[in-house]
Scaffold this active site. Structure first.
Site, PDB file in Angstrom:
ATOM      1  N   HIS A 181       0.859  -1.191   0.000  1.00 47.01           N
ATOM      2  CA  HIS A 181       0.000   0.000   0.000  1.00 47.01           C
ATOM      3  C   HIS A 181       0.894   1.239   0.000  1.00 47.01           C
ATOM      4  O   HIS A 181       1.391   1.657   1.042  1.00 47.01           O
ATOM      5  CB  HIS A 181      -0.895  -0.008   1.235  1.00 47.01           C
ATOM      6  CG  HIS A 181      -2.049   0.941   1.162  1.00 47.01           C
ATOM      7  ND1 HIS A 181      -2.221   1.844   0.137  1.00 47.01           N
ATOM      8  CD2 HIS A 181      -3.115   1.129   1.996  1.00 47.01           C
ATOM      9  CE1 HIS A 181      -3.335   2.538   0.346  1.00 47.01           C
ATOM     10  NE2 HIS A 181      -3.890   2.126   1.466  1.00 47.01           N
ATOM     11  N   ASN A 184      -2.812   6.651  -0.690  1.00 46.69           N
ATOM     12  CA  ASN A 184      -3.782   7.132   0.312  1.00 46.69           C
ATOM     13  C   ASN A 184      -3.164   7.652   1.613  1.00 46.69           C
ATOM     14  O   ASN A 184      -3.815   7.647   2.665  1.00 46.69           O
ATOM     15  CB  ASN A 184      -4.809   6.039   0.642  1.00 46.69           C
ATOM     16  CG  ASN A 184      -5.670   5.691  -0.563  1.00 46.69           C
ATOM     17  OD1 ASN A 184      -5.588   6.372  -1.585  1.00 46.69           O
ATOM     18  ND2 ASN A 184      -6.471   4.657  -0.459  1.00 46.69           N
ATOM     19  N   TYR A 186      -0.578   6.642   3.573  1.00 44.88           N
ATOM     20  CA  TYR A 186       0.048   5.788   4.583  1.00 44.88           C
ATOM     21  C   TYR A 186       1.569   5.791   4.386  1.00 44.88           C
ATOM     22  O   TYR A 186       2.087   6.511   3.530  1.00 44.88           O
ATOM     23  CB  TYR A 186      -0.596   4.395   4.544  1.00 44.88           C
ATOM     24  CG  TYR A 186      -2.073   4.500   4.862  1.00 44.88           C
ATOM     25  CD1 TYR A 186      -2.509   4.702   6.171  1.00 44.88           C
ATOM     26  CD2 TYR A 186      -3.033   4.505   3.848  1.00 44.88           C
ATOM     27  CE1 TYR A 186      -3.859   4.863   6.468  1.00 44.88           C
ATOM     28  CE2 TYR A 186      -4.384   4.676   4.139  1.00 44.88           C
ATOM     29  CZ  TYR A 186      -4.783   4.861   5.451  1.00 44.88           C
ATOM     30  OH  TYR A 186      -6.124   5.045   5.739  1.00 44.88           O
ATOM     31  N   GLY A 318     -14.615  -1.368  -5.298  1.00 43.92           N
ATOM     32  CA  GLY A 318     -14.717  -1.406  -3.847  1.00 43.92           C
ATOM     33  C   GLY A 318     -16.135  -1.588  -3.344  1.00 43.92           C
ATOM     34  O   GLY A 318     -16.586  -2.704  -3.068  1.00 43.92           O
TER      35      GLY A 318
HETATM   36  C1  LIG Z   1     -14.950   1.229   3.716  1.00 47.76           C
HETATM   37  C2  LIG Z   1     -13.730   1.533   2.886  1.00 47.76           C
HETATM   38  C3  LIG Z   1     -12.496   1.071   3.296  1.00 47.76           C
HETATM   39  C4  LIG Z   1     -11.356   1.273   2.501  1.00 47.76           C
HETATM   40  N1  LIG Z   1     -10.150   0.747   2.893  1.00 47.76           N
HETATM   41  C5  LIG Z   1      -9.072   0.798   2.072  1.00 47.76           C
HETATM   42  C6  LIG Z   1      -7.866   0.107   2.397  1.00 47.76           C
HETATM   43  O1  LIG Z   1      -7.733  -0.586   3.427  1.00 47.76           O
HETATM   44  N2  LIG Z   1      -6.825   0.217   1.529  1.00 47.76           N
HETATM   45  C7  LIG Z   1      -6.913   0.945   0.368  1.00 47.76           C
HETATM   46  O2  LIG Z   1      -5.957   0.993  -0.410  1.00 47.76           O
HETATM   47  N3  LIG Z   1      -8.065   1.596   0.029  1.00 47.76           N
HETATM   48  C8  LIG Z   1      -9.138   1.515   0.836  1.00 47.76           C
HETATM   49  N4  LIG Z   1     -10.331   2.114   0.455  1.00 47.76           N
HETATM   50  C9  LIG Z   1     -10.447   2.724  -0.872  1.00 47.76           C
HETATM   51  C10 LIG Z   1     -11.025   1.699  -1.871  1.00 47.76           C
HETATM   52  O3  LIG Z   1     -10.090   0.671  -2.158  1.00 47.76           O
HETATM   53  C11 LIG Z   1     -11.408   2.371  -3.213  1.00 47.76           C
HETATM   54  O4  LIG Z   1     -10.296   3.065  -3.717  1.00 47.76           O
HETATM   55  C12 LIG Z   1     -12.602   3.331  -3.051  1.00 47.76           C
HETATM   56  O5  LIG Z   1     -13.644   2.716  -2.331  1.00 47.76           O
HETATM   57  C13 LIG Z   1     -13.158   3.810  -4.404  1.00 47.76           C
HETATM   58  O6  LIG Z   1     -13.576   2.707  -5.187  1.00 47.76           O
HETATM   59  P1  LIG Z   1     -15.147   2.302  -5.315  1.00 47.76           P
HETATM   60  O7  LIG Z   1     -15.865   3.514  -5.876  1.00 47.76           O
HETATM   61  O8  LIG Z   1     -15.152   1.138  -6.279  1.00 47.76           O
HETATM   62  O9  LIG Z   1     -15.635   1.954  -3.962  1.00 47.76           O
HETATM   63  C14 LIG Z   1     -11.472   1.970   1.269  1.00 47.76           C
HETATM   64  C15 LIG Z   1     -12.719   2.465   0.880  1.00 47.76           C
HETATM   65  C16 LIG Z   1     -13.845   2.243   1.651  1.00 47.76           C
HETATM   66  C17 LIG Z   1     -15.191   2.728   1.161  1.00 47.76           C
END
Ligand SMILES: Cc1cc2nc3c(=O)[nH]c(=O)nc-3n(C[C@H](O)[C@H](O)[C@H](O)COP(=O)(O)O)c2cc1C
Length: 365
Positions: A181, A184, A186, A318
């Site tokens: 990762h 975002n 981190y 996601g």
């Molecule tokens: C509840 C939640 C938890 C997430 N946790 C992570 C994570 O642990 N690691 C990460 O790289 N992105 C995380 N994301 C970002 C998602 O991987 C993704 O980039 C984001 O939801 C947009 O895609 P989507 O529109 O298909 O949901 C998270 C997003 C949501 C909604």
């Protein structure tokens, strides 16, 4: 909402090879932190059920999981750094493989995105002692971020070795690989970005220097488990977690080096028409996974259009996967989708986690 069956020739359903990972389709489950692990970071049986339900994804990329105790970002996120955690992951790997799926664990070191209350009193570590603006969830509720401790140069090999150890544990547990990762906000992203990296040693300053630690972690994990089982996530220009990047030149430089190391895939969060995505695509003409971030919904026909346009080889999805365990079937049949319930995203029990109904359960009801 899609209501017509998917064209059987749709690129969504084409198999794909990403390094050692052979995928049945090109719709990947994006990493989603759900805060349901045991308090000590041990993955549990409920998580095994959740992931097994979603085994239809071309590849499951798990929730961010810390490679070392100091990398724990939030309450109830899983770790990959002791025997009990490894055993928990083995149960998850087994459950997903029994359902015919593939799964890699996302290694997420929180760096400055954590808090002493989450770390048993320890101070979070970071490239530089730059406190992010805002607040973070801790076991004692929302707290303002704390000022992190700057990692000394002589500590960095150990941090890279922790990623490598976690990668070894992941594969020993039967998982198919790892995703680093580096997105975002981190730890790895904190090194890439001048807003959070003010170092004056060989790991700060120029783009080459800011990319150095991520490259060393990629090399260390590749040496541990094979480059063809290591992917990486990048979010060029992403502002989440108080990040600011004055230019994106570190990304093409980094992408070139990751290609040289031979990683299984690069996973980019970007708009499909973003200039930086085009630059990265030129360097990764295959094995590029795209997630469109929060800018647009991951909707079936939009995902198919992305694949047809050739800017990516696979798309990570996601929230639709969070709410639809059998998303591939629903997209294939053009079925109605369950809506995600935001109130149960982060933490809690089976509600809003393993109780989203499959299509069969909807039809039976
Ligand atoms: C509840 C939640 C938890 C997430 N946790 C992570 C994570 O642990 N690691 C990460 O790289 N992105 C995380 N994301 C970002 C998602 O991987 C993704 O980039 C984001 O939801 C947009 O895609 P989507 O529109 O298909 O949901 C998270 C997003 C949501 C909604």
């Amino acid at each position: 909402m899609s209501t017509t069956p998917l064209n059987p020739d749709s690129p969504l359903l084409r198999p794909l090879r990403l390094g050692a990972l052979q995928l049945d389709n090109r719709v990947l489950m994006a990493p989603l932190t759900r805060n349901r692990a045991d308090a000590d970071g041990t993955p549990n049986a409920l998580q095994a059920t959740y992931y097994a339900q979603r085994a239809g994804a071309g590849l499951i990329i798990t929730e961010g999981s810390q490679p070392a105790a100091i990398g724990k970002g939030y309450p109830n996120v899983p770790g990959v750094h002791n025997d009990a955690q490894q055993a928990g992951w083995a149960r998850i790997a087994d459950a997903v493989h029994t359902e015919g799926g593939r799964i890699v664990v996302q290694l997420m070191h929180g760096g400055r995105i954590s808090h002493p209350d989450t770390l048993g009193g320890d101070t979070p570590v970071a490239p530089s002692a730059v406190r992010p603006a805002g607040e973070v969830v801790t076991p004692s509720g929302l707290q303002p971020f704390a000022e992190p401790r700057e990692l000394r140069t002589d500590e960095l090999p150990r941090v890279a070795a922790e990623f490598a150890d976690a990668a070894r544990r992941a594969v020993a547990a039967g998982l198919d690989g790892i995703e680093l990762h580096a997105a975002n906000g981190y730890l790895l992203h904190q090194f890439l970005t001048d807003g959070s990296n003010r170092r004056t040693d060989a790991y700060g300053g120029s783009s080459e220097n800011r990319a150095r630690f991520v490259i060393e972690v990629a090399e260390a994990t590749a040496a541990a488990i094979g480059a063809d089982r290591v992917g990486i996530r990048l979010s060029p220009g992403g502002a989440f977690n108080d990040m600011s990047e004055s230019d994106l030149q570190v990304y093409p430089l980094l992408a070139r080096e990751l290609r040289r190391i031979g990683l299984a895939y690069v996973h980019v969060i970007a708009a499909p028409d973003a200039e930086i995505l085009g630059e990265l695509r030129a360097l990764w003409p295959d094995r590029l996974v795209l997630n469109t971030g929060f800018a647009q919904d991951s909707e079936r026909d939009a995902v198919a259009a992305i694949l047809a346009s050739g800017v990516a080889d696979a798309v990570a999805v996601g929230r639709p996967f969070l709410a639809n365990p059998d998303l591939i079937r629903r997209w294939t049949e053009g079925a109605e989708l369950n809506e995600p319930d935001q109130a149960t995203f982060y933490g809690g029990d089976a509600r809003g986690y393993t109780d989203y109904p499959s299509l069969d359960e909807v039809v039976a009801a």
